[in-house]
Scaffold this motif. Structure first.
Motif, PDB file in Angstrom:
ATOM      1  N   GLY A   1      34.652   1.406  80.138  1.00 48.83           N
ATOM      2  CA  GLY A   1      35.077   2.159  81.308  1.00 48.83           C
ATOM      3  C   GLY A   1      33.889   2.821  81.966  1.00 48.83           C
ATOM      4  O   GLY A   1      32.752   2.713  81.501  1.00 48.83           O
ATOM      5  N   SER A   2      34.152   3.501  83.077  1.00 55.66           N
ATOM      6  CA  SER A   2      33.096   4.126  83.855  1.00 55.66           C
ATOM      7  C   SER A   2      32.387   5.213  83.043  1.00 55.66           C
ATOM      8  O   SER A   2      33.024   6.127  82.516  1.00 55.66           O
ATOM      9  N   GLN A   3      31.071   5.101  82.956  1.00 59.20           N
ATOM     10  CA  GLN A   3      30.298   6.018  82.131  1.00 59.20           C
ATOM     11  C   GLN A   3      28.882   6.127  82.670  1.00 59.20           C
ATOM     12  O   GLN A   3      28.250   5.123  82.985  1.00 59.20           O
ATOM     13  N   VAL A   4      28.391   7.349  82.741  1.00 56.47           N
ATOM     14  CA  VAL A   4      27.022   7.626  83.176  1.00 56.47           C
ATOM     15  C   VAL A   4      26.112   7.731  81.961  1.00 56.47           C
ATOM     16  O   VAL A   4      26.525   8.221  80.908  1.00 56.47           O
ATOM     17  N   GLY A   5      24.865   7.250  82.105  1.00 55.12           N
ATOM     18  CA  GLY A   5      23.889   7.374  81.031  1.00 55.12           C
ATOM     19  C   GLY A   5      22.586   7.960  81.533  1.00 55.12           C
ATOM     20  O   GLY A   5      22.211   7.765  82.699  1.00 55.12           O
ATOM     21  N   ASP A   6      21.890   8.681  80.666  1.00 54.74           N
ATOM     22  CA  ASP A   6      20.582   9.261  80.975  1.00 54.74           C
ATOM     23  C   ASP A   6      19.524   8.528  80.166  1.00 54.74           C
ATOM     24  O   ASP A   6      19.576   8.518  78.925  1.00 54.74           O
ATOM     25  N   LEU A   7      18.544   7.930  80.862  1.00 56.76           N
ATOM     26  CA  LEU A   7      17.573   7.044  80.223  1.00 56.76           C
ATOM     27  C   LEU A   7      16.183   7.651  80.205  1.00 56.76           C
ATOM     28  O   LEU A   7      15.667   8.091  81.234  1.00 56.76           O
ATOM     29  N   ASN A   8      15.560   7.674  79.022  1.00 58.25           N
ATOM     30  CA  ASN A   8      14.139   7.954  78.848  1.00 58.25           C
ATOM     31  C   ASN A   8      13.432   6.675  78.439  1.00 58.25           C
ATOM     32  O   ASN A   8      13.988   5.861  77.686  1.00 58.25           O
ATOM     33  N   LEU A   9      12.213   6.486  78.921  1.00 58.51           N
ATOM     34  CA  LEU A   9      11.383   5.356  78.527  1.00 58.51           C
ATOM     35  C   LEU A   9      10.032   5.862  78.031  1.00 58.51           C
ATOM     36  O   LEU A   9       9.426   6.743  78.659  1.00 58.51           O
ATOM     37  N   PHE A  10       9.561   5.269  76.939  1.00 60.55           N
ATOM     38  CA  PHE A  10       8.254   5.586  76.377  1.00 60.55           C
ATOM     39  C   PHE A  10       7.495   4.290  76.123  1.00 60.55           C
ATOM     40  O   PHE A  10       8.105   3.245  75.826  1.00 60.55           O
ATOM     41  N   ALA A  11       6.159   4.351  76.219  1.00 61.36           N
ATOM     42  CA  ALA A  11       5.362   3.272  75.665  1.00 61.36           C
ATOM     43  C   ALA A  11       5.633   3.229  74.167  1.00 61.36           C
ATOM     44  O   ALA A  11       5.618   4.261  73.495  1.00 61.36           O
ATOM     45  N   ARG A  12       5.894   2.048  73.633  1.00 64.40           N
ATOM     46  CA  ARG A  12       6.382   1.941  72.257  1.00 64.40           C
ATOM     47  C   ARG A  12       5.442   2.592  71.247  1.00 64.40           C
ATOM     48  O   ARG A  12       5.898   3.209  70.278  1.00 64.40           O
ATOM     49  N   ASP A  13       4.147   2.475  71.475  1.00 63.80           N
ATOM     50  CA  ASP A  13       3.181   2.969  70.492  1.00 63.80           C
ATOM     51  C   ASP A  13       2.479   4.251  70.920  1.00 63.80           C
ATOM     52  O   ASP A  13       1.509   4.676  70.279  1.00 63.80           O
ATOM     53  N   ASP A  14       2.967   4.878  72.014  1.00 63.60           N
ATOM     54  CA  ASP A  14       2.307   6.089  72.500  1.00 63.60           C
ATOM     55  C   ASP A  14       3.311   6.920  73.282  1.00 63.60           C
ATOM     56  O   ASP A  14       3.524   6.690  74.474  1.00 63.60           O
ATOM     57  N   LEU A  15       3.908   7.901  72.629  1.00 59.18           N
ATOM     58  CA  LEU A  15       4.921   8.722  73.287  1.00 59.18           C
ATOM     59  C   LEU A  15       4.347   9.539  74.439  1.00 59.18           C
ATOM     60  O   LEU A  15       5.097  10.010  75.305  1.00 59.18           O
ATOM     61  N   ALA A  16       3.022   9.707  74.473  1.00 59.70           N
ATOM     62  CA  ALA A  16       2.414  10.461  75.567  1.00 59.70           C
ATOM     63  C   ALA A  16       2.588   9.742  76.902  1.00 59.70           C
ATOM     64  O   ALA A  16       2.576  10.375  77.966  1.00 59.70           O
ATOM     65  N   GLU A  17       2.739   8.419  76.854  1.00 57.13           N
ATOM     66  CA  GLU A  17       2.995   7.674  78.085  1.00 57.13           C
ATOM     67  C   GLU A  17       4.499   7.489  78.223  1.00 57.13           C
ATOM     68  O   GLU A  17       5.127   6.765  77.450  1.00 57.13           O
ATOM     69  N   HIS A  18       5.062   8.138  79.220  1.00 57.75           N
ATOM     70  CA  HIS A  18       6.507   8.049  79.407  1.00 57.75           C
ATOM     71  C   HIS A  18       6.854   7.987  80.886  1.00 57.75           C
ATOM     72  O   HIS A  18       6.010   8.213  81.758  1.00 57.75           O
ATOM     73  N   PHE A  19       8.095   7.701  81.160  1.00 62.19           N
ATOM     74  CA  PHE A  19       8.617   7.559  82.514  1.00 62.19           C
ATOM     75  C   PHE A  19       8.397   8.833  83.324  1.00 62.19           C
ATOM     76  O   PHE A  19       8.648   9.947  82.855  1.00 62.19           O
ATOM     77  N   TYR A  20       7.945   8.653  84.565  1.00 58.92           N
ATOM     78  CA  TYR A  20       7.673   9.757  85.483  1.00 58.92           C
ATOM     79  C   TYR A  20       8.641   9.627  86.650  1.00 58.92           C
ATOM     80  O   TYR A  20       8.405   8.892  87.599  1.00 58.92           O
ATOM     81  N   SER A  21       9.759  10.339  86.567  1.00 63.81           N
ATOM     82  CA  SER A  21      10.804  10.189  87.581  1.00 63.81           C
ATOM     83  C   SER A  21      10.335  10.682  88.948  1.00 63.81           C
ATOM     84  O   SER A  21      10.697  10.109  89.980  1.00 63.81           O
ATOM     85  N   GLY A  22       9.524  11.741  88.978  1.00 65.49           N
ATOM     86  CA  GLY A  22       9.079  12.300  90.250  1.00 65.49           C
ATOM     87  C   GLY A  22       8.226  11.329  91.047  1.00 65.49           C
ATOM     88  O   GLY A  22       8.426  11.143  92.253  1.00 65.49           O
ATOM     89  N   LYS A  23       7.257  10.686  90.407  1.00 64.18           N
ATOM     90  CA  LYS A  23       6.417   9.730  91.130  1.00 64.18           C
ATOM     91  C   LYS A  23       7.210   8.473  91.467  1.00 64.18           C
ATOM     92  O   LYS A  23       7.020   7.874  92.525  1.00 64.18           O
ATOM     93  N   THR A  24       8.119   8.058  90.593  1.00 63.77           N
ATOM     94  CA  THR A  24       8.993   6.930  90.905  1.00 63.77           C
ATOM     95  C   THR A  24       9.820   7.233  92.148  1.00 63.77           C
ATOM     96  O   THR A  24       9.983   6.391  93.036  1.00 63.77           O
TER      97      THR A  24
END
Length: 282
Positions: free
Chosen positions: A74-97
């Motif tokens: 059924g209808s459902q919202v999800g919140d997604l985070n993305l990380f570089a697999r081997d480096d959590l310091a590199e992650h999705f930047y929603s503002g620049k996107t």
């Protein structure tokens, strides 16, 4: 609160000035959709995880594979985070996107990582809600303007503690996937892609609004991993976000994350970080 200052004589002329796009995007890396389209015609599932209602899960997505996020019941919202697999310091930047592609994402848009990397992490290659567009209220789906529901704002605005909000779900899922303590994992959780969520800004006061998601069972969003990814997804406790979030009142459904391998395999070149020499700014 209305302003007590009267409008100047040239108010209309000031408002009529033509807008200028902040970031011209013609220089962004282009996609060969012919080759990519042929590769996406046959997809073979290689891994999957179901995210229960009001919970979070993580999955690894190799470069050149597809991450498919699906409404299963059924209808459902999800919140997604993305990380570089081997480096959590590199992650999705929603503002620049958001600055590069707009407040809501669609096929052809990329999800970019933050500084000092600033490279594409994933490319949206399919969206069954692509028909929705922008509705009469100014609402659209898959936004990068909302942050994520969290216990701190709940405490600030309502004086309550709620532990199944997306921030908390993402924290627990990331801790489970990496073995980090909860407190340390929480420091890596970041602003999200609101998958399937329908949102916009009020035309009257500019406030952020949500409305019932148009997603139904069977709808999905496909992301091509441009680097090796760790994807972390929370099912929003607001369900379709038609009434509220951060509570147990709304009907909620699971979401499914699948990793799909194109056949033949996509030899996707790993994008390099922007080559800015940071020492020049010191």
């Amino acid at each position: 609160m209305s302003s007590a200052i009267p409008e100047p004589d040239d108010a209309a002329a000031r408002r009529a000035v033509s807008p200028v796009r902040c970031y011209p995007v013609s220089a962004l890396p282009q996609v060969d959709w012919n080759d990519l389209g042929r590769a996406l015609e046959t997809l073979r599932p290689v891994a999957a995880v179901t995210v229960p209602p009001r919970d979070g899960r993580a999955i690894e997505v190799p470069r050149g594979h597809i991450l498919r996020i699906s409404c299963t019941e059924g209808s459902q919202v999800g919140d997604l985070n993305l990380f570089a697999r081997d480096d959590l310091a590199e992650h999705f930047y929603s503002g620049k996107t958001r600055a590069l592609h707009g407040s809501h994402l669609d096929v052809g848009d990329r999800l970019w990582s933050g500084f000092p990397y600033l490279r594409p992490m994933a490319l949206i290659v399919a969206d069954t809600l692509g028909w929705y567009g922008i509705d009469a209220d100014g609402g659209a789906v898959h936004d990068v303007i909302g942050t994520r529901c969290d216990p701190y704002t709940g405490r600030l605005l309502g004086g309550t503690d709620y532990h199944r909000c997306c921030h908390s779900n993402l924290t627990r899922a990331l801790a489970d996937a990496t073995g980090l303590p909860l407190r340390e994992a929480e420091m890596h959780v970041h602003d999200v892609l609101n998958v399937f969520m329908c949102t916009g800004f009020s035309r009257t006061d500019g406030s952020y609004f949500m409305k019932a998601s148009p997603a139904r069972a069977g709808d999905h969003l496909d992301l091509l991993a441009e680097i090796d990814l760790l994807a972390v997804l929370s099912t929003c406790p607001g369900g379709d976000c038609s009434t509220e979030h951060s509570s147990d009142a709304a009907p909620c459904h699971p979401l499914r994350m699948e990793v799909l391998a194109p056949e033949p395999a996509i030899d996707w070149p790993e994008p390099t970080p922007v080559p800015y020499d940071r020492s020049h700014g010191r």
